[in-house]
Design a protein around this motif. Structure first.
Motif, mmCIF file in Angstrom:
data_model
loop_
_atom_site.group_PDB
_atom_site.id
_atom_site.type_symbol
_atom_site.label_atom_id
_atom_site.label_comp_id
_atom_site.label_asym_id
_atom_site.label_seq_id
_atom_site.Cartn_x
_atom_site.Cartn_y
_atom_site.Cartn_z
ATOM 1 N N MET A 225 0.849 -1.198 0.000
ATOM 2 C CA MET A 225 0.000 0.000 0.000
ATOM 3 C C MET A 225 0.887 1.252 0.000
ATOM 4 N N THR A 226 0.410 2.317 -0.618
ATOM 5 C CA THR A 226 1.183 3.565 -0.610
ATOM 6 C C THR A 226 0.287 4.760 -0.332
ATOM 7 N N ARG A 227 0.894 5.774 0.200
ATOM 8 C CA ARG A 227 0.253 7.057 0.496
ATOM 9 C C ARG A 227 0.185 7.897 -0.782
ATOM 10 N N VAL A 228 -0.881 8.663 -0.959
ATOM 11 C CA VAL A 228 -0.904 9.644 -2.047
ATOM 12 C C VAL A 228 0.014 10.801 -1.615
ATOM 13 N N GLN A 229 0.985 11.098 -2.483
ATOM 14 C CA GLN A 229 2.104 11.988 -2.110
ATOM 15 C C GLN A 229 1.723 13.454 -2.301
ATOM 16 N N LYS A 241 -8.972 15.329 -4.836
ATOM 17 C CA LYS A 241 -9.835 14.394 -5.588
ATOM 18 C C LYS A 241 -9.423 12.937 -5.360
ATOM 19 N N VAL A 242 -8.136 12.699 -5.131
ATOM 20 C CA VAL A 242 -7.654 11.309 -5.090
ATOM 21 C C VAL A 242 -7.140 10.870 -3.721
ATOM 22 N N LYS A 243 -7.122 11.765 -2.745
ATOM 23 C CA LYS A 243 -6.372 11.475 -1.504
ATOM 24 C C LYS A 243 -6.920 10.261 -0.742
ATOM 25 N N ASN A 244 -8.242 10.019 -0.848
ATOM 26 C CA ASN A 244 -8.795 8.865 -0.114
ATOM 27 C C ASN A 244 -9.319 7.798 -1.067
ATOM 28 N N ILE A 245 -8.662 7.686 -2.212
ATOM 29 C CA ILE A 245 -9.198 6.829 -3.277
ATOM 30 C C ILE A 245 -9.270 5.363 -2.859
ATOM 31 N N TYR A 246 -8.257 4.871 -2.150
ATOM 32 C CA TYR A 246 -8.260 3.475 -1.710
ATOM 33 C C TYR A 246 -8.000 3.404 -0.209
ATOM 34 N N ILE A 247 -8.868 2.694 0.469
ATOM 35 C CA ILE A 247 -8.661 2.477 1.911
ATOM 36 C C ILE A 247 -8.790 0.978 2.165
ATOM 37 N N ASN A 255 -10.695 -13.302 2.601
ATOM 38 C CA ASN A 255 -10.375 -14.460 1.739
ATOM 39 C C ASN A 255 -8.967 -14.370 1.157
ATOM 40 N N SER A 256 -8.126 -13.593 1.787
ATOM 41 C CA SER A 256 -6.757 -13.447 1.268
ATOM 42 C C SER A 256 -5.919 -14.678 1.620
ATOM 43 N N LYS A 257 -4.807 -14.845 0.904
ATOM 44 C CA LYS A 257 -3.946 -16.007 1.126
ATOM 45 C C LYS A 257 -3.350 -15.948 2.537
ATOM 46 N N GLU A 258 -3.092 -17.120 3.090
ATOM 47 C CA GLU A 258 -2.525 -17.211 4.447
ATOM 48 C C GLU A 258 -1.170 -16.493 4.519
ATOM 49 N N ASN A 259 -0.408 -16.602 3.436
ATOM 50 C CA ASN A 259 0.940 -16.002 3.440
ATOM 51 C C ASN A 259 0.937 -14.535 3.041
ATOM 52 N N LEU A 260 -0.233 -13.967 2.722
ATOM 53 C CA LEU A 260 -0.258 -12.543 2.341
ATOM 54 C C LEU A 260 0.335 -11.701 3.462
ATOM 55 N N ARG A 261 1.185 -10.754 3.094
ATOM 56 C CA ARG A 261 1.636 -9.763 4.066
ATOM 57 C C ARG A 261 1.427 -8.372 3.463
ATOM 58 N N ILE A 262 0.986 -7.459 4.330
ATOM 59 C CA ILE A 262 0.703 -6.093 3.882
ATOM 60 C C ILE A 262 1.904 -5.223 4.251
ATOM 61 N N LEU A 263 2.469 -4.624 3.227
ATOM 62 C CA LEU A 263 3.603 -3.723 3.428
ATOM 63 C C LEU A 263 3.169 -2.297 3.111
ATOM 64 N N HIS A 264 3.856 -1.354 3.697
ATOM 65 C CA HIS A 264 3.629 0.065 3.413
ATOM 66 C C HIS A 264 4.929 0.764 3.807
ATOM 67 N N PRO A 265 5.478 1.625 2.968
ATOM 68 C CA PRO A 265 6.731 2.289 3.364
ATOM 69 C C PRO A 265 6.530 3.244 4.536
ATOM 70 N N LEU A 266 5.287 3.648 4.754
ATOM 71 C CA LEU A 266 4.916 4.618 5.785
ATOM 72 C C LEU A 266 5.584 5.976 5.490
ATOM 73 N N PRO A 267 5.053 7.098 5.928
ATOM 74 C CA PRO A 267 3.898 7.220 6.804
ATOM 75 C C PRO A 267 2.586 6.873 6.109
ATOM 76 N N VAL A 269 -1.483 7.672 5.821
ATOM 77 C CA VAL A 269 -2.438 8.759 6.099
ATOM 78 C C VAL A 269 -3.786 8.081 6.360
ATOM 79 N N ASN A 270 -4.542 7.782 5.275
ATOM 80 C CA ASN A 270 -5.828 7.096 5.472
ATOM 81 C C ASN A 270 -5.910 5.758 4.773
ATOM 82 N N GLU A 271 -4.862 5.357 4.078
ATOM 83 C CA GLU A 271 -4.999 4.251 3.122
ATOM 84 C C GLU A 271 -5.035 2.861 3.756
ATOM 85 N N ILE A 272 -4.683 2.763 5.037
ATOM 86 C CA ILE A 272 -4.879 1.495 5.755
ATOM 87 C C ILE A 272 -5.670 1.816 7.019
ATOM 88 N N ALA A 273 -6.858 1.242 7.131
ATOM 89 C CA ALA A 273 -7.685 1.491 8.326
ATOM 90 C C ALA A 273 -6.997 0.878 9.547
#
Ligand code: CP
Length: 306
Positions: A225-229, A241-247, A255-267, A269-273
Motif C-alpha cells: 500500500m502507498t500514500r498519495v504523495q 480528488k484522489v487522496k482517499n481513493i483506496y482504503i 479471503n486473502s492467502k494465508e501467506n499474504l503480508r501487507i507492506l507500506h513504506p509509511l507514513p 495517512v488514510n490508506e490502511i484502516a
C-alpha cells in the motif's frame, strides 16, 4: 596500485541480482547481531532536505549501533542552503567533514549529481519522485523474511504509483526475481510509462487496475500500500480528488492467502484502516524495523567495511 574506487548507492538499477542477495544476507547477519563497532572512527552525514521519520532515524540508529558518529540536519531551512548556497557547494563542504553522505532531496537526480561532485560515498535516501533505494533493500528483506523467498511472487501495489518513489525502486529491485505485478491506481496516479517499458523489456508480467477489489488482493502474496504523495502535487485540488481513493479495511482480507503480508513504506495517512493493524498479515511496523538492518548492510557495503 590504483586507489580504490569510491562506491555510492544511488539507484537500485545499479545493483545486480547478486548484489541484492549479498545485501539480504548481510541484513540477516546484522539482525542477528546489530551492535558491532565496525564504524569506529567514521563520521556519517545525514542531509535531509525533505522531512523524514523512518529513513533518517533508522540510518542514524544503524550508524550508532555500528559505533560511528552522525552529523547533519533534518531541516534545510537551518542551513546555508537557505542563504542560496548551491547543492554542489553544500556537498563539497560536507565532504570536508564526513566519510559518508546520506542525502534526501526533493529534486530527482540530486543524489546522482551529489555523487558526481564528491569523492565521499553518497547514499540516496530518496530523490523526489524518482528512487528510494535503501527503502527497497528493507522492502526486499521484508518480502524475503515473510515469504522465505524472493522468486515467483504475486506483488500488488496500490495507491500513488506515479509519484511513489518506493514503488519505482521496488519494481526495479523485484525485477530480478520473476514477479507477477498487479498495479492498482486511479488514472491520475498510474505508473509512469518508463517503468512499464522497463518491465516489458525484462519480459515481466503485469496488470493494471483502477478498482481496489478483493479479487486482486486474494491472488496476492504481498500487498504494498502507498500514500498519495501530497507534496508532489502542483495543484492541491487534484490531490483532494484522489487522496482517499483506496482504503484497505480488515474485512477486505477475509479471503486473502494465508501467506499474504501487507507492506507500506509509511507514513500512512488514510490508506490502511486501523482495524488492519491487529491482523497478523499487517507487516508495516516490522518492515520499518527491518530498515535498521538493511541500512547497516548498505552502509557497510558502500564503505567496504563488511
Ligand atoms: N518510508 C520513508 O521513507 O519514511 P520517512 O519519509 O519517514 O523517512
Amino acid at each position: 596500485m590504483s586507489p580504490m574506487k569510491k562506491k555510492s548507492f544511488v539507484s537500485v538499477a545499479d545493483l545486480s541480482k547478486e548484489d541484492i542477495l549479498r545485501l539480504m544476507k548481510s541484513a540477516e547477519s546484522f539482525e542477528k547481531n546489530p551492535n558491532r563497532k565496525i564504524l569506529d572512527g567514521k563520521i556519517c552525514a545525514t542531509l535531509f532536505f525533505e522531512p523524514s521519520t523512518r529513513t533518517r532515524l533508522s540510518f542514524e540508529t544503524a550508524i550508532n549501533r555500528l559505533g560511528g558518529k552522525v552529523i547533519g540536519f533534518s531541516d534545510a531551512a537551518t542551513t546555508s542552503s537557505s542563504k542560496g548556497e548551491t547543492l554542489k557547494d553544500t556537498i563539497k563542504m560536507v565532504s570536508n567533514y564526513a566519510d559518508l553522505i546520506i542525502m534526501r532531496h526533493y529534486l530527482e537526480g540530486a543524489a546522482r549529481y551529489a555523487s558526481e561532485v564528491t569523492d565521499v560515498p553518497v547514499i540516496n535516501a530518496g530523490d523526489g519522485a524518482n528512487q528510494h533505494p535503501s527503502q527497497t533493500m528493507l522492502d526486499l528483506y521484508s518480502v524475503y523474511k515473510t515469504q522465505g523467498k524472493l522468486n515467483n511472487l504475486a506483488i500488488t501495489m496500490a495507491g500513488d504509483l506515479k509519484y511513489g518513489r518506493t514503488v519505482h525502486s521496488l519494481i526495479v529491485g523485484m525485477s530480478h526475481f520473476k514477479p507477477a505485478f498487479n498495479f492498482i491506481a486511479p488514472e491520475e496516479l498510474r505508473l509512469p510509462d518508463i517503468y512499464k517499458q522497463f518491465m516489458e523489456e525484462k519480459g515481466l508480467h503485469y496488470r493494471e487496475y483502477t478498482d481496489f477489489s478483493e479479487d486482486v488482493i486474494n491472488q496476492s502474496d504481498i500487498l504494498y500500500m502507498t500514500r498519495v504523495q501530497r507534496e508532489r502535487f502542483t495543484d492541491l485540488m487534484e490531490y483532494e480528488k484522489v487522496k482517499n481513493i483506496y482504503i484497505l479495511k480488515n474485512n477486505m482480507l477475509r479471503n486473502s492467502k494465508e501467506n499474504l503480508r501487507i507492506l507500506h513504506p509509511l507514513p500512512r495517512v488514510n490508506e490502511i484502516a486501523y482495524d488492519v493493524d491487529d491482523n497478523f498479515k499487517a507487516y508495516y511496523f516490522e518492515q520499518a524495523r527491518n530498515g535498521v538492518f538493511a541500512r547497516q548492510a548498505v552502509i557497510c557495503d558502500v564503505l567496504g567495511t563488511n
